[in-house]
Structures are given as C-alpha cells and as structure tokens.
Design a protein around this motif. Structure first.
Motif, PDB file in Angstrom:
ATOM      1  N   THR A   1       0.845  -1.182   0.000  1.00  0.00           N
ATOM      2  CA  THR A   1       0.000   0.000   0.000  1.00  0.00           C
ATOM      3  C   THR A   1       0.886   1.238   0.000  1.00  0.00           C
ATOM      4  OG1 THR A   1      -1.664  -1.168   1.298  1.00  0.00           O
ATOM      5  CG2 THR A   1      -1.811   1.228   1.258  1.00  0.00           C
TER       6      THR A   1
ATOM      7  N   ARG B   1       0.571   5.170   0.780  1.00  0.00           N
ATOM      8  CA  ARG B   1      -0.376   6.076   1.425  1.00  0.00           C
ATOM      9  C   ARG B   1       0.340   7.320   1.934  1.00  0.00           C
ATOM     10  NH1 ARG B   1       0.471   5.952   6.802  1.00  0.00           N
ATOM     11  NH2 ARG B   1       1.282   4.037   7.749  1.00  0.00           N
TER      12      ARG B   1
ATOM     13  N   ALA C   1       5.360   3.555   1.857  1.00  0.00           N
ATOM     14  CA  ALA C   1       4.938   2.252   1.334  1.00  0.00           C
ATOM     15  C   ALA C   1       4.888   1.309   2.526  1.00  0.00           C
ATOM     16  CB  ALA C   1       5.917   1.745   0.286  1.00  0.00           C
ATOM     17  N   GLU C   2       3.814   0.548   2.577  1.00  0.00           N
ATOM     18  CA  GLU C   2       3.572  -0.349   3.700  1.00  0.00           C
ATOM     19  C   GLU C   2       3.293  -1.753   3.163  1.00  0.00           C
ATOM     20  OE1 GLU C   2       1.114   0.520   7.715  1.00  0.00           O
ATOM     21  OE2 GLU C   2      -0.036   0.706   5.868  1.00  0.00           O
TER      22      GLU C   2
ATOM     23  N   SER D   1       3.457   7.740  -7.716  1.00  0.00           N
ATOM     24  CA  SER D   1       2.388   8.333  -6.908  1.00  0.00           C
ATOM     25  C   SER D   1       2.664   9.819  -6.657  1.00  0.00           C
ATOM     26  CB  SER D   1       2.250   7.592  -5.577  1.00  0.00           C
ATOM     27  OG  SER D   1       1.824   6.262  -5.791  1.00  0.00           O
TER      28      SER D   1
END
Length: 154
Positions: free
Chosen positions: A2, A4, A56-57, A106
């Motif tokens: 992910t 975010r 980023a996860e 992103s």
C-alpha cells in the motif's frame, strides 16, 4: 503493498528512515555533520498542504518513503512552479523490487493534481544505484552541483 500519505503516527519509523539516509550519504558528502543530525521537520511535512509525504507499507510494516514539495521556480524558467522530490528511502531488504518507482509514480500523480508538470530531485553523482532507480522512474540528469571549501584553498 500500500502507498499512502504519511501520518503523525509514522514519525517514529520515519525518523529511523531519515537516519538511514544520512548514514548512507555521509561517505558521499564530507560537509555533513559527523554527530547525529536531521534533514527534515517531519510534523511540518505531514501537515503542510504543499508537501505530499508518502510511505509504502507491506503487511503493516513501513518499508519506504518519499516526498514531493511544490516550489516556486525562478523567473528564468519556463515553468512557474516545480515539484522537488526528496526523502527517498527504501529498507535494504526491499530494494530492487520497484517500490521506490511506485512511490515516485504516486508523487508524480500528486504533482499533476497540483497543476505542476516539472519534477526535480538531487542525487549524489557517486550513488549509481540511486541514479539508476531515478532513471527507471523517467528522470534525466540536468545539473551538477559543485563546491569548494575556501578554508582548504588558503
């Protein structure tokens, strides 16, 4: 994975990322302090509307980060504003997996959403891995910064 926007809850891990960047850059930049130092005001960056700080996860673990900051350009340029990228970091065990590229893409999307179309960043010329990663994200070399320590020239 992910991607975010970072939150204040991420600061503890982001401070570790920041020290990782500084430790990696010390051998490339003799002007950096040898004792512990900081590059960023993370709470400000997280709350400032002209900055997008992303993480980023993977499975709840923060593995990478980067930011875009909208900057007013000098009058000599064709564009009025540009997006400056920085704080690009990926944990060693996650490098080479395209995570940095996804963060950059992103950040490009966010930059476009701000009505800005020029993106810049700085990288040490003796950091070929970073240069290669930025080239994979579409970046091209534009300017080389040079310096002299006048105390050494006396």
């Amino acid at each position: 994975m992910t991607i975010r926007t970072a939150t204040l809850k991420d600061i503890e891990e982001l401070l570790i990322f920041e020290q990782g960047i500084i430790d990696a850059e010390r051998p490339m930049d003799i002007t950096l302090k040898r004792e512990k130092t900081y590059y960023y005001d993370l709470p400000y960056m997280i709350n400032e509307p002209s900055i997008e700080l992303l993480v980023a996860e993977i499975q709840g673990e923060l593995v990478s980060c980067g930011y875009a900051r909208i900057v007013k350009a000098r009058e000599c340029f064709q564009y009025e504003r540009f997006s400056y990228l920085g704080f690009m970091f990926t944990k060693n065990e996650y490098r080479g997996k395209g995570i940095n590229k996804k963060i950059m893409e992103s950040l490009y999307d966010w930059t476009r959403s701000q009505g800005v179309h020029e993106v810049r960043l700085e990288v040490y010329p003796n950091n070929p891995a970073a240069i290669k990663a930025y080239e994979k994200a579409g970046m091209k070399e534009c300017l080389v910064t040079m310096r002299v320590d006048l105390r050494e020239k006396m």
